[in-house]
Design a protein around this motif. Sequence first.
Motif, short mmCIF file in Angstrom:
data_model
loop_
_atom_site.label_atom_id
_atom_site.label_comp_id
_atom_site.label_asym_id
_atom_site.label_seq_id
_atom_site.Cartn_x
_atom_site.Cartn_y
_atom_site.Cartn_z
N GLU A 53 -41.24 55.16 67.69
CA GLU A 53 -39.85 54.82 67.36
C GLU A 53 -39.32 55.57 66.14
N PRO A 54 -40.10 55.70 65.05
CA PRO A 54 -39.56 56.44 63.89
C PRO A 54 -39.25 57.91 64.18
N TYR A 55 -39.74 58.41 65.29
CA TYR A 55 -39.57 59.82 65.62
C TYR A 55 -38.71 60.02 66.88
N GLY A 56 -38.01 58.97 67.27
CA GLY A 56 -37.12 59.06 68.42
C GLY A 56 -37.82 59.03 69.76
N LEU A 57 -39.04 58.51 69.80
CA LEU A 57 -39.81 58.43 71.04
C LEU A 57 -40.07 56.97 71.37
N SER A 58 -39.40 56.46 72.37
CA SER A 58 -39.57 55.06 72.75
C SER A 58 -40.83 54.88 73.58
N ASP A 59 -41.32 53.64 73.61
CA ASP A 59 -42.50 53.35 74.42
C ASP A 59 -42.26 53.74 75.88
N GLY A 60 -43.29 54.30 76.49
CA GLY A 60 -43.20 54.73 77.88
C GLY A 60 -42.74 56.15 78.07
N THR A 61 -42.34 56.83 76.99
CA THR A 61 -41.91 58.22 77.11
C THR A 61 -43.10 59.10 77.47
N LEU A 62 -42.95 59.89 78.52
CA LEU A 62 -44.00 60.83 78.91
C LEU A 62 -43.84 62.10 78.09
N VAL A 63 -44.94 62.53 77.47
CA VAL A 63 -44.88 63.69 76.59
C VAL A 63 -45.98 64.69 76.94
N ALA A 64 -45.65 65.97 76.75
CA ALA A 64 -46.66 67.02 76.71
C ALA A 64 -47.17 67.11 75.28
N VAL A 65 -48.43 67.45 75.11
CA VAL A 65 -49.05 67.47 73.79
C VAL A 65 -49.50 68.88 73.46
N ASP A 66 -48.98 69.42 72.37
CA ASP A 66 -49.48 70.69 71.86
C ASP A 66 -50.80 70.43 71.16
N PRO A 67 -51.91 71.00 71.66
CA PRO A 67 -53.22 70.66 71.07
C PRO A 67 -53.48 71.33 69.73
N ALA A 68 -52.67 72.32 69.36
CA ALA A 68 -52.92 73.08 68.13
C ALA A 68 -52.15 72.48 66.96
N GLN A 69 -52.87 71.94 65.99
CA GLN A 69 -52.26 71.36 64.80
C GLN A 69 -52.47 72.35 63.65
N HIS A 70 -51.43 73.16 63.41
CA HIS A 70 -51.51 74.23 62.43
C HIS A 70 -51.30 73.69 61.02
N CYS A 71 -51.81 74.43 60.04
CA CYS A 71 -51.71 73.94 58.66
C CYS A 71 -50.29 74.11 58.11
N GLY A 72 -49.56 75.14 58.55
CA GLY A 72 -48.19 75.34 58.12
C GLY A 72 -48.01 76.05 56.80
N HIS A 73 -49.08 76.35 56.08
CA HIS A 73 -48.92 76.97 54.76
C HIS A 73 -49.78 78.20 54.53
N CYS A 74 -50.57 78.62 55.54
CA CYS A 74 -51.39 79.81 55.36
C CYS A 74 -50.53 81.07 55.59
N GLU A 75 -51.12 82.21 55.34
CA GLU A 75 -50.39 83.47 55.49
C GLU A 75 -49.85 83.65 56.91
N GLN A 76 -50.68 83.30 57.91
CA GLN A 76 -50.27 83.49 59.29
C GLN A 76 -49.16 82.52 59.69
N CYS A 77 -49.28 81.27 59.30
CA CYS A 77 -48.24 80.29 59.62
C CYS A 77 -46.91 80.69 58.98
N LEU A 78 -46.94 81.08 57.72
CA LEU A 78 -45.71 81.44 57.01
C LEU A 78 -45.09 82.71 57.57
N ALA A 79 -45.90 83.57 58.18
CA ALA A 79 -45.38 84.80 58.77
C ALA A 79 -44.87 84.59 60.20
N GLY A 80 -44.99 83.35 60.71
CA GLY A 80 -44.49 83.07 62.05
C GLY A 80 -45.50 83.22 63.15
N TYR A 81 -46.79 83.22 62.79
CA TYR A 81 -47.86 83.34 63.78
C TYR A 81 -48.79 82.12 63.70
#
Length: 367
Positions: free
Chosen positions: A91-119
Amino acid sequence: MTQEHPAVLPTLPLLPTMRTARLHAAHDLRLHDETRPLARPGEVLLKVEAVSVCGSDMHYYTEGGIGPAVIRTPMTPGHEFAATVIGGTGEPYGLSDGTLVAVDPAQHCGHCEQCLAGYPNLCPNVRFLGSPGVDGGLAEYISVPPHSLFAVPDTFSPALTALLEPLGVALHALDITRIKPMSGVTVLGAGPIGLMLLQVARICGAAHVRMVEPKAARREAARAMGADSVHEHHSEILELTGGRGEDYVLEATTSPDAPEQAAQIARIGGRITLVGIPDGDTFQMTAANARRKALIIKMSRRMGNVYPRAIELVRSGRVDIAGIATHHYPMEDAARAFSDAHDAKDGFLKAVIYPGGAVPGDDQDHT
């Protein structure tokens, strides 16, 4: 004289359990009863509905690892999966119970050189669900960060939603290949990824898409999905082009010989994109041929932010990937699903396992 009674300890409530599948070693997949997870802070609790078995899952199953990523403790595989949001955690993220979702399995750090460069697909700190040390989706429940979730249209089934992950791999491979409109494309391997590459390459403007596949049943699948021509041996591409070779070659096999075959059939100045993971983690390529042709060779690694495009390609009908899920299994037959995927007999393309309940539909193939 008073008699002392022993203290009565309070009875602790039993925690709910779930079934999960764990790979203990090569060819050793077992079902377990484990404590059901709670939603971690800042995450969403999901009920897993469908898990499709990937080629990389099969490397863990047959070889016990992929390169340095080796099974050292029992791991839950499964990175291609669909799930529904439960417990009000979305609910805090706009996803109500029962919503079918695809899951991206890759949880990137977001702050390394590659993430910041868009890779983000090259992030060295990534937590990848279903890899050694990070449990995946082949369980009844899982807790996942909300940014990894993508709601799908109501018309999508769980199996189709699970296939969005490999479709994303195909999209990323074509992104880095950068096909020029009206160029020729050959795909080596008519497995699930190859069949998706076939369809996405056509959308990218290929003049034709040819397929090379040694298995007759998979050649028929390639014809059914729109290949312009289908060939048993890669040498047929050179004959067809009068020795010139192909503009772009997309390799999507497990064969250590396929990269060399790709180099043989690519034209002078052509491009090769290697998408498959070779058995044994090695391949060879003749240096003189690749050098004299000045081939551009790219290695495709997972995907970037492609889920919205993958969903739209399926929703709009521009790709038809549902038929790639050919075999369907209840959770109790997970080990058989992996064994069947390993054998890959005629007519087999991809297994889908349903941790959340019975296999939907009475006409599904459970064998």
